[in-house]
Design a protein around this motif. Sequence first.
Motif, PDB file in Angstrom:
ATOM      1  N   ASP A  58       0.823  -1.214   0.000  1.00 27.86           N
ATOM      2  CA  ASP A  58       0.000   0.000   0.000  1.00 27.86           C
ATOM      3  C   ASP A  58       0.858   1.266   0.000  1.00 27.86           C
ATOM      4  N   GLY A  59       2.146   1.122  -0.341  1.00 25.34           N
ATOM      5  CA  GLY A  59       3.065   2.258  -0.374  1.00 25.34           C
ATOM      6  C   GLY A  59       2.946   3.048  -1.665  1.00 25.34           C
ATOM      7  N   PRO A  60       3.708   4.132  -1.775  1.00 20.56           N
ATOM      8  CA  PRO A  60       3.558   5.032  -2.922  1.00 20.56           C
ATOM      9  C   PRO A  60       3.935   4.413  -4.260  1.00 20.56           C
ATOM     10  N   TRP A  61       4.936   3.520  -4.295  1.00 19.71           N
ATOM     11  CA  TRP A  61       5.314   2.948  -5.593  1.00 19.71           C
ATOM     12  C   TRP A  61       4.213   2.041  -6.122  1.00 19.71           C
ATOM     13  N   ALA A  62       3.678   1.181  -5.258  1.00 21.44           N
ATOM     14  CA  ALA A  62       2.584   0.307  -5.687  1.00 21.44           C
ATOM     15  C   ALA A  62       1.352   1.126  -6.060  1.00 21.44           C
ATOM     16  N   GLU A  63       1.097   2.198  -5.325  1.00 23.95           N
ATOM     17  CA  GLU A  63      -0.030   3.065  -5.675  1.00 23.95           C
ATOM     18  C   GLU A  63       0.188   3.701  -7.044  1.00 23.95           C
ATOM     19  N   GLY A  64       1.445   3.995  -7.363  1.00 20.92           N
ATOM     20  CA  GLY A  64       1.751   4.519  -8.684  1.00 20.92           C
ATOM     21  C   GLY A  64       1.433   3.516  -9.780  1.00 20.92           C
ATOM     22  N   VAL A  65       1.752   2.238  -9.534  1.00 17.81           N
ATOM     23  CA  VAL A  65       1.429   1.194 -10.499  1.00 17.81           C
ATOM     24  C   VAL A  65      -0.086   1.073 -10.650  1.00 17.81           C
ATOM     25  N   ARG A  66      -0.799   1.144  -9.534  1.00 19.96           N
ATOM     26  CA  ARG A  66      -2.268   1.075  -9.614  1.00 19.96           C
ATOM     27  C   ARG A  66      -2.826   2.240 -10.417  1.00 19.96           C
ATOM     28  N   SER A  67      -2.221   3.398 -10.274  1.00 22.25           N
ATOM     29  CA  SER A  67      -2.659   4.547 -11.056  1.00 22.25           C
ATOM     30  C   SER A  67      -2.485   4.292 -12.549  1.00 22.25           C
ATOM     31  N   LEU A  74      -5.582  -1.591 -18.074  1.00 20.29           N
ATOM     32  CA  LEU A  74      -4.876  -2.866 -18.141  1.00 20.29           C
ATOM     33  C   LEU A  74      -4.766  -3.518 -16.769  1.00 20.29           C
ATOM     34  N   THR A  75      -4.596  -4.836 -16.777  1.00 21.50           N
ATOM     35  CA  THR A  75      -4.078  -5.526 -15.602  1.00 21.50           C
ATOM     36  C   THR A  75      -2.570  -5.616 -15.768  1.00 21.50           C
ATOM     37  N   LEU A  76      -1.834  -5.189 -14.744  1.00 20.04           N
ATOM     38  CA  LEU A  76      -0.384  -5.154 -14.781  1.00 20.04           C
ATOM     39  C   LEU A  76       0.197  -6.186 -13.820  1.00 20.04           C
ATOM     40  N   VAL A  77       1.250  -6.856 -14.251  1.00 19.80           N
ATOM     41  CA  VAL A  77       2.063  -7.721 -13.383  1.00 19.80           C
ATOM     42  C   VAL A  77       3.450  -7.100 -13.353  1.00 19.80           C
ATOM     43  N   VAL A  78       3.878  -6.644 -12.176  1.00 19.26           N
ATOM     44  CA  VAL A  78       5.094  -5.837 -12.070  1.00 19.26           C
ATOM     45  C   VAL A  78       5.924  -6.322 -10.884  1.00 19.26           C
ATOM     46  N   LEU A  94       3.413  -7.618  -7.981  1.00 21.40           N
ATOM     47  CA  LEU A  94       2.144  -6.928  -7.760  1.00 21.40           C
ATOM     48  C   LEU A  94       1.282  -7.148  -9.000  1.00 21.40           C
ATOM     49  N   VAL A  95       0.061  -7.590  -8.788  1.00 23.30           N
ATOM     50  CA  VAL A  95      -0.908  -7.763  -9.872  1.00 23.30           C
ATOM     51  C   VAL A  95      -2.079  -6.845  -9.577  1.00 23.30           C
ATOM     52  N   THR A  96      -2.340  -5.930 -10.480  1.00 26.25           N
ATOM     53  CA  THR A  96      -3.406  -4.962 -10.234  1.00 26.25           C
ATOM     54  C   THR A  96      -4.052  -4.551 -11.545  1.00 26.25           C
ATOM     55  N   GLY A  97      -5.365  -4.386 -11.502  1.00 23.23           N
ATOM     56  CA  GLY A  97      -6.099  -3.992 -12.699  1.00 23.23           C
ATOM     57  C   GLY A  97      -7.586  -4.096 -12.455  1.00 23.23           C
ATOM     58  N   PRO A  98      -8.387  -3.959 -13.487  1.00 28.82           N
ATOM     59  CA  PRO A  98      -9.847  -3.984 -13.329  1.00 28.82           C
ATOM     60  C   PRO A  98     -10.335  -5.278 -12.678  1.00 28.82           C
ATOM     61  N   GLY A  99     -10.834  -5.185 -11.464  1.00 23.45           N
ATOM     62  CA  GLY A  99     -11.361  -6.352 -10.767  1.00 23.45           C
ATOM     63  C   GLY A  99     -10.321  -7.314 -10.254  1.00 23.45           C
ATOM     64  N   THR A 100      -9.044  -6.966 -10.336  1.00 21.42           N
ATOM     65  CA  THR A 100      -7.971  -7.876  -9.922  1.00 21.42           C
ATOM     66  C   THR A 100      -6.988  -7.153  -9.015  1.00 21.42           C
ATOM     67  N   GLU A 101      -6.698  -7.729  -7.884  1.00 18.79           N
ATOM     68  CA  GLU A 101      -5.694  -7.186  -6.962  1.00 18.79           C
ATOM     69  C   GLU A 101      -5.093  -8.358  -6.200  1.00 18.79           C
ATOM     70  N   SER A 102      -3.795  -8.611  -6.410  1.00 17.96           N
ATOM     71  CA  SER A 102      -3.160  -9.741  -5.753  1.00 17.96           C
ATOM     72  C   SER A 102      -1.653  -9.517  -5.738  1.00 17.96           C
ATOM     73  N   SER A 103      -0.939 -10.444  -5.119  1.00 20.64           N
ATOM     74  CA  SER A 103       0.523 -10.398  -5.116  1.00 20.64           C
ATOM     75  C   SER A 103       1.062 -11.801  -4.932  1.00 20.64           C
ATOM     76  N   TYR A 104       2.292 -11.990  -5.354  1.00 23.85           N
ATOM     77  CA  TYR A 104       2.985 -13.269  -5.228  1.00 23.85           C
ATOM     78  C   TYR A 104       4.407 -13.004  -4.779  1.00 23.85           C
ATOM     79  N   ASP A 105       4.852 -13.713  -3.759  1.00 18.98           N
ATOM     80  CA  ASP A 105       6.239 -13.631  -3.300  1.00 18.98           C
ATOM     81  C   ASP A 105       7.011 -14.838  -3.823  1.00 18.98           C
TER      82      ASP A 105
END
Length: 270
Positions: A58-67, A74-78, A94-105
């Motif tokens: 929920d930090g600024p870089w991830a929020e930038g990707v969500r923006s 698009l759904t982005l995998v970054v 980080l996976v984020t996009g329309p209707g999708t929000e997830s992450s994988y370590d």
Amino acid sequence: MRLALCQLTASTDPQENLNRVRESAQRAAADGARLAVFPEATMARFGVPLGPVAQPLDGPWAEGVRSVARETGLTLVVGMFTPAPDGRVANTLLVTGPGTESSYDKIHLYDAFGFRESDTVAPGERVVTVRVDEVTVGLATCYDLRFPELFQAHADAGATLSVLPAAWGAGPGKLTQWDLLVRARALDASVWLAAVGQAAPEPGADPEQPTKAPTGVGHSALVGPDGTVRTRLGAGPEVVTADIDVAEADRVRRTVAVLDNRRLQGGRRA
């Protein structure tokens, strides 16, 4: 579904890299992509201390990707780095996009070829799949490529596409291994595999010459579920879109039923 392979060279500056994500995502969206896959360590390349770079999801870089995802649709995998509880970081997608929000370590850490990723990175423990436009997508990162059971776990969870962001290390035979392994993993699990690596750090870089940190060799690829390469990139930064036919994975699985025919799972007879 149309996806984009967004091969870039990350710098040590997260803001600069976020700008590159935005530029590449805009190009992918203009070409009709629905999913854009970026490399491992897009937030900041390897070779610098990762602790000061890491930020929470929920930090600024991830929020930038969500923006960027909202701007482009698009759904982005970054690839990024997040703080781990033990003082190390996690190598996170980080996976984020329309209707999708997830992450994988990243589960399998790069303790190989003289590197010790586990000294600074904590391993993930979960197999993760997400839904993008009704397509189930499995998530993996770089060194995970050497472990076929992860991609079979994606298929067992319903995935017809696996994505593999990477920062593949250069060295003798490493590019040949990359080409072999991306095809093998698609074939092992009868999945489409979108393997997106960091571009070579500079034009003309020799992929056979080891570097101090895994900074990439390029040659991202989209591989079909039959193990054939459908799209392959060169060494430098590039954005390429391609279409996948989800039904093809089902056809391959009926023809070569390796998933159904398995008798050893987890080292034991099933």
